[in-house]
Design a protein around this motif. Structure first.
Motif, PDB file in Angstrom:
ATOM      1  N   ALA A   6    -101.169  41.537  41.362  1.00  0.00           N
ATOM      2  CA  ALA A   6    -102.775  41.495  41.281  1.00  0.00           C
ATOM      3  C   ALA A   6    -103.221  42.631  40.531  1.00  0.00           C
ATOM      4  O   ALA A   6    -104.319  42.518  39.912  1.00  0.00           O
ATOM      5  CB  ALA A   6    -103.318  41.545  42.714  1.00  0.00           C
ATOM      6  N   THR A   7    -102.695  43.839  40.566  1.00  0.00           N
ATOM      7  CA  THR A   7    -102.963  44.741  39.651  1.00  0.00           C
ATOM      8  C   THR A   7    -101.750  45.617  39.199  1.00  0.00           C
ATOM      9  O   THR A   7    -100.652  45.379  39.805  1.00  0.00           O
ATOM     10  CB  THR A   7    -103.761  45.818  40.520  1.00  0.00           C
ATOM     11  N   TYR A   8    -101.795  46.339  38.078  1.00  0.00           N
ATOM     12  CA  TYR A   8    -100.992  47.026  37.467  1.00  0.00           C
ATOM     13  C   TYR A   8    -101.292  48.581  37.456  1.00  0.00           C
ATOM     14  O   TYR A   8    -102.395  48.701  37.217  1.00  0.00           O
ATOM     15  CB  TYR A   8    -100.562  46.720  35.995  1.00  0.00           C
ATOM     16  N   CYS A  50    -105.426  51.512  38.253  1.00  0.00           N
ATOM     17  CA  CYS A  50    -104.945  50.285  38.467  1.00  0.00           C
ATOM     18  C   CYS A  50    -105.942  49.492  37.549  1.00  0.00           C
ATOM     19  O   CYS A  50    -107.006  49.621  37.395  1.00  0.00           O
ATOM     20  CB  CYS A  50    -105.255  49.703  39.640  1.00  0.00           C
ATOM     21  N   GLY A  52    -106.243  44.982  36.287  1.00  0.00           N
ATOM     22  CA  GLY A  52    -105.894  43.591  36.360  1.00  0.00           C
ATOM     23  C   GLY A  52    -105.175  43.260  35.210  1.00  0.00           C
ATOM     24  O   GLY A  52    -104.978  43.725  34.262  1.00  0.00           O
ATOM     25  N   PRO A  53    -104.476  42.144  35.710  1.00  0.00           N
ATOM     26  CA  PRO A  53    -103.535  41.490  34.700  1.00  0.00           C
ATOM     27  C   PRO A  53    -103.845  41.175  33.402  1.00  0.00           C
ATOM     28  O   PRO A  53    -103.318  41.719  32.361  1.00  0.00           O
ATOM     29  CB  PRO A  53    -102.826  40.241  35.343  1.00  0.00           C
ATOM     30  N   GLU A  54    -105.062  40.670  33.288  1.00  0.00           N
ATOM     31  CA  GLU A  54    -105.497  40.154  31.908  1.00  0.00           C
ATOM     32  C   GLU A  54    -105.800  41.473  31.162  1.00  0.00           C
ATOM     33  O   GLU A  54    -105.495  41.562  29.826  1.00  0.00           O
ATOM     34  CB  GLU A  54    -106.898  39.398  31.886  1.00  0.00           C
ATOM     35  N   ARG A  55    -106.596  42.431  31.626  1.00  0.00           N
ATOM     36  CA  ARG A  55    -106.854  43.663  30.836  1.00  0.00           C
ATOM     37  C   ARG A  55    -105.573  44.405  30.499  1.00  0.00           C
ATOM     38  O   ARG A  55    -105.319  44.936  29.651  1.00  0.00           O
ATOM     39  CB  ARG A  55    -107.705  44.659  31.619  1.00  0.00           C
ATOM     40  N   TYR A  56    -104.603  44.669  31.336  1.00  0.00           N
ATOM     41  CA  TYR A  56    -103.403  45.123  31.253  1.00  0.00           C
ATOM     42  C   TYR A  56    -102.569  44.641  30.196  1.00  0.00           C
ATOM     43  O   TYR A  56    -102.122  45.373  29.222  1.00  0.00           O
ATOM     44  CB  TYR A  56    -102.246  45.211  32.617  1.00  0.00           C
TER      45      TYR A  56
END
Length: 82
Positions: A6-8, A50, A52-56
């Motif tokens: 859910a988060t990185y 942290c 979110g997946p898309e931004r990461y």
């Protein structure tokens, strides 16, 4: 199929070192990743950890980095910390 987290949790100092090692400005990387300069600065300073997946994924791609290069290392079990 495995779902992404859910988060990185990124490691700010590693993120900054990687960006600077490429000789790129905060503004240039932020634009390439589609995030704001201030958001990237907060990640690098640890004010924000942290993503979110898309931004990461966009940031990792913009930096041509691997997870090992910019993610925070997993925390050691409490009996191993000293």
């Amino acid at each position: 199929m495995e779902r992404p987290p859910a988060t990185y949790q990124v490691h700010g100092p590693s993120l900054r070192r990687h960006r600077m090692g490429q000789g790129r400005s905060v503004q240039a990387v932020a634009e390439a990743a589609g995030i704001s300069r201030s958001y990237l600065q907060r990640l690098e300073t640890g004010t924000r950890e942290c993503m979110g997946p898309e931004r990461y994924i966009r940031l990792r791609t913009a930096l041509n980095a691997t997870d090992d290069q910019i993610l925070a290392p997993p925390e050691a079990p409490s009996h191993e910390r000293r």
